[in-house]
Design an enzyme around this catalytic site. Structure first.
Site, short mmCIF file in Angstrom:
data_model
loop_
_atom_site.label_atom_id
_atom_site.label_comp_id
_atom_site.label_asym_id
_atom_site.label_seq_id
_atom_site.Cartn_x
_atom_site.Cartn_y
_atom_site.Cartn_z
N PHE A 1 32.99 3.20 31.01
CA PHE A 1 33.13 1.75 31.01
C PHE A 1 32.84 1.12 29.64
O PHE A 1 33.03 -0.07 29.46
CB PHE A 1 32.21 1.13 32.07
CG PHE A 1 32.60 1.51 33.47
CD1 PHE A 1 33.79 1.07 34.02
CD2 PHE A 1 31.78 2.32 34.23
CE1 PHE A 1 34.16 1.42 35.31
CE2 PHE A 1 32.13 2.68 35.52
CZ PHE A 1 33.32 2.23 36.06
N HIS A 2 32.31 1.87 28.71
CA HIS A 2 32.09 1.41 27.34
C HIS A 2 31.30 0.10 27.30
O HIS A 2 31.65 -0.84 26.57
CB HIS A 2 33.42 1.27 26.59
CG HIS A 2 34.36 2.40 26.85
ND1 HIS A 2 34.13 3.69 26.41
CD2 HIS A 2 35.53 2.45 27.54
CE1 HIS A 2 35.11 4.47 26.80
NE2 HIS A 2 35.97 3.75 27.50
N CYS A 3 30.28 0.03 28.12
CA CYS A 3 29.40 -1.16 28.20
C CYS A 3 30.15 -2.42 28.62
O CYS A 3 29.76 -3.53 28.25
CB CYS A 3 28.67 -1.38 26.88
SG CYS A 3 27.60 0.01 26.41
N ALA A 4 31.23 -2.25 29.38
CA ALA A 4 32.02 -3.42 29.79
C ALA A 4 32.60 -3.22 31.19
O ALA A 4 33.78 -3.41 31.42
CB ALA A 4 33.13 -3.67 28.79
#
Length: 103
Positions: A59-62
């Site tokens: 999720f790449h911090c998102a």
């Protein structure tokens, strides 16, 4: 920007490729998030890793953004810097073609 533009052009040739974000490389920098076929992002990253290609998956911090763009399980992310080459991109595209064949 040149490597990002080249990658997007090559990825768009794949039938099962889904690229997220703006097409203009000036609007995205050296990052391309994508998924291919019905493969989970972690599976795609694992296969690429077996060919010596390093990408990130998840999720790449998102995570909320991934829900909005319809990538509920996350995405694969390729990132470039000044030391990357078109030959490396060509290698990744060749592996993505192989992945597309099995999905």
């Amino acid at each position: 920007e040149e490597l990002t533009e080249y990658t997007i052009q090559e990825m768009e040739k794949l039938k099962k490729m889904r690229i997220y974000g703006p097409k203009d490389p000036k609007m995205r920098g050296g990052i391309i998030s994508f998924n291919i076929g019905n493969l989970e992002p972690h599976q795609t990253a694992l296969i690429l890793d077996q060919y010596g290609i390093a990408v990130r998956s998840g999720f790449h911090c998102a995570e909320p953004l991934h829900q909005i763009i319809g990538a509920e399980n996350g995405t694969v992310r390729a990132s470039y810097y000044i030391y990357n080459t078109k030959e490396e991109i060509d290698k990744m595209i060749e592996v993505l073609k192989k992945i597309e064949e099995i999905t």
